[in-house]
Design an enzyme around this catalytic site. Structure first.
Site, mmCIF file in Angstrom:
data_model
loop_
_atom_site.group_PDB
_atom_site.id
_atom_site.type_symbol
_atom_site.label_atom_id
_atom_site.label_comp_id
_atom_site.label_asym_id
_atom_site.label_seq_id
_atom_site.Cartn_x
_atom_site.Cartn_y
_atom_site.Cartn_z
ATOM 1 N N CYS A 1 0.815 -0.966 0.101
ATOM 2 C CA CYS A 1 0.096 -0.065 -0.098
ATOM 3 C C CYS A 1 0.935 1.287 -0.147
ATOM 4 O O CYS A 1 1.909 1.292 0.457
ATOM 5 C CB CYS A 1 -0.900 0.220 1.335
ATOM 6 S SG CYS A 1 -2.070 1.206 1.252
ATOM 7 N N CYS B 1 -3.959 -0.115 10.406
ATOM 8 C CA CYS B 1 -3.943 -0.904 9.128
ATOM 9 C C CYS B 1 -3.907 -2.431 10.032
ATOM 10 O O CYS B 1 -2.783 -2.757 10.516
ATOM 11 C CB CYS B 1 -2.937 -1.056 8.468
ATOM 12 S SG CYS B 1 -3.021 -1.977 7.103
ATOM 13 N N GLY C 1 -4.084 -4.507 1.664
ATOM 14 C CA GLY C 1 -3.205 -3.435 1.045
ATOM 15 C C GLY C 1 -4.045 -2.748 0.145
ATOM 16 O O GLY C 1 -5.314 -2.377 0.154
ATOM 17 N N SER D 1 -12.678 4.250 1.144
ATOM 18 C CA SER D 1 -12.165 4.463 2.266
ATOM 19 C C SER D 1 -12.084 5.878 2.660
ATOM 20 O O SER D 1 -11.221 6.380 2.390
ATOM 21 C CB SER D 1 -11.253 3.676 2.704
ATOM 22 O OG SER D 1 -11.216 2.291 2.375
ATOM 23 N N ASP E 1 -10.586 -12.863 5.398
ATOM 24 C CA ASP E 1 -9.637 -11.724 5.293
ATOM 25 C C ASP E 1 -9.017 -11.346 6.651
ATOM 26 O O ASP E 1 -7.710 -10.977 6.759
ATOM 27 C CB ASP E 1 -10.228 -10.501 4.798
ATOM 28 C CG ASP E 1 -9.362 -9.240 4.292
ATOM 29 O OD1 ASP E 1 -8.498 -9.614 3.728
ATOM 30 O OD2 ASP E 1 -9.732 -8.231 4.284
ATOM 31 N N CYS F 1 -28.047 -9.803 17.432
ATOM 32 C CA CYS F 1 -26.620 -9.790 17.358
ATOM 33 C C CYS F 1 -25.829 -10.977 17.026
ATOM 34 O O CYS F 1 -24.841 -10.856 16.435
ATOM 35 C CB CYS F 1 -26.583 -9.343 18.838
ATOM 36 S SG CYS F 1 -24.727 -9.807 19.531
ATOM 37 N N CYS G 1 -18.781 -10.763 14.807
ATOM 38 C CA CYS G 1 -17.636 -11.070 14.069
ATOM 39 C C CYS G 1 -16.570 -11.967 15.033
ATOM 40 O O CYS G 1 -16.430 -11.644 16.321
ATOM 41 C CB CYS G 1 -16.769 -10.109 13.555
ATOM 42 S SG CYS G 1 -15.272 -10.546 12.631
#
Length: 369
Positions: free
Chosen positions: A15, A22, A66, A122, A273, A322, A326
């Site tokens: 990036c 990050c 990235g 973003s 990811d 809920c 994650c």
């Protein structure tokens, strides 16, 4: 076989920016090969070919980093050519890309429009909050570059939405953040992720602040909806859909992980990811099919390890909405290697206790009941 959705990292974690929070830098630092490099044409063709062999109905190719535009515009033009070559079953094809916008110019925007790409751009709220964390290699803020990218995409009628990372500075400024971004129409807010094993939240919002952010942002969302100036916010849209009896499209709201195939620059494949780590490597797209990788021990363990539901969650009045959240927010796992309670459990309890009825009201209106 089902429709297929894959996430591709054509420039690995490379990036041109140096965003202070990050998460992918931490991912790379926790594996043997940190940078998998730029994806070659042969690797690209292998993944496109295997995708169309596996998928039925539709194939979705999502690009992330990235910064994926570092792979170059020619890479994406080759993608379109290969999709046309290998889509022998005539599947529906969807392409999307998540970008910081730093390299977007007229050529990129025209390509995105002509090939029906959905762009995720973003932007972290207004200039002050964006420039505090999203820095370039010289340590300078990038807000102006991102704002200009949005203008270029609009000029070419390219479809885009906004991704805003909710760090603690954003969390305490919900009104300013929403007002800075609502003009774009389609917004996604995701809480910042700290490094693996981090006990101290360096950038992430506190549970209290994130809860207030959800409540106050929802109030602005509801107000605009009722006034006929609807602004899509992915989280709230999903809750409304769930209250209407539909499945959420966001994996973090489904209650358990799936294996959705993340492909690194060298062709290595992973289930998520957030977990592009050696432990969870499923195979390599040049050597293995999606079907065979979905049946690997790593794939099965990744899914099964997310299934456990904490006893407090089972008893919670809000669990149906809920669903535990994650997996990454349910770390660290306990001594039995089971996920813990979501770090934002308090946030969601705050939100649902104060705004669930308002969500139900919107769901009734949308469904015409």
């Amino acid at each position: 076989m089902p429709p297929l959705s894959i996430l591709i990292k054509p420039a690995s974690g490379m990036c041109q920016y140096r965003c202070r929070y990050c998460f992918y830098q931490d991912v790379m630092n926790n594996r043997e090969v940190k940078n998998a490099g730029l994806m070659t044409r042969d690797t690209l063709e292998a993944l496109v070919k295997r995708a169309f062999q596996y998928a039925e109905g539709a194939a979705t190719f999502a690009f992330q980093g990235g910064e994926p535009t570092l792979a170059g515009l020619s890479f994406f033009k080759e993608l379109i050519s290969l999709q046309k070559k290998h889509n022998v079953k005539g599947l529906k094809v969807f392409n999307s890309i998540q970008t910081n916008g730093g390299l977007i110019d007229d050529d990129w925007a025209e390509f995105f429009y002509e090939n029906d790409f959905l762009i995720g751009l973003s932007i972290d709220g207004d200039r002050d909050t964006h420039d505090k964390y999203r820095l370039n290699a010289e340590g300078k803020g990038t807000y102006e570059h991102t704002r200009r990218a949005a203008e270029i995409l609009r000029k070419h009628n390219a479809q885009f939405n906004i991704l805003c990372v909710v760090n603690d500075d954003i969390a305490v400024r919900p009104k300013e953040t929403y007002n800075a971004l609502k003009k774009y129409g389609y917004l996604q807010f995701i809480p910042c992720i700290d490094d693996f094993g981090s006990e101290e939240r360096m950038f992430s919002p506190t549970a209290e602040n994130y809860g207030r952010f959800l409540i106050e942002t929802f109030d602005l969302y509801k107000k605009d909806y009722e006034s006929g100036s609807y602004v899509s916010i992915r989280t709230f849209d999903n809750y409304v859909q769930m209250l209407m009896g539909r499945r959420p499209e966001s994996c973090s709201m489904s209650g358990r992980c799936s294996c959705y195939f993340v492909i690194e620059g060298n062709g290595d494949v992973y289930p998520c990811d957030f977990y592009v780590l050696d432990k969870w490597r499923l195979g390599n797209i040049k050597e293995d099919s999606f079907l065979s990788m979905s049946k690997t021990k790593a794939a099965k363990e990744f899914v099964s390890s997310s299934v456990y539901v904490n006893e407090d969650c089972r008893k919670c009045a809000y669990y149906a909405l809920c669903r535990g959240g994650c997996r990454r927010d349910r770390e660290p796992f306990d001594e039995c290697d089971r996920p813990g309670k979501n770090r934002y459990c308090k946030s969601f309890r705050m939100f649902f206790s104060e705004r669930k009825e308002a969500l139900v009201e919107i769901a009734r209106k949308v469904s015409g009941r």
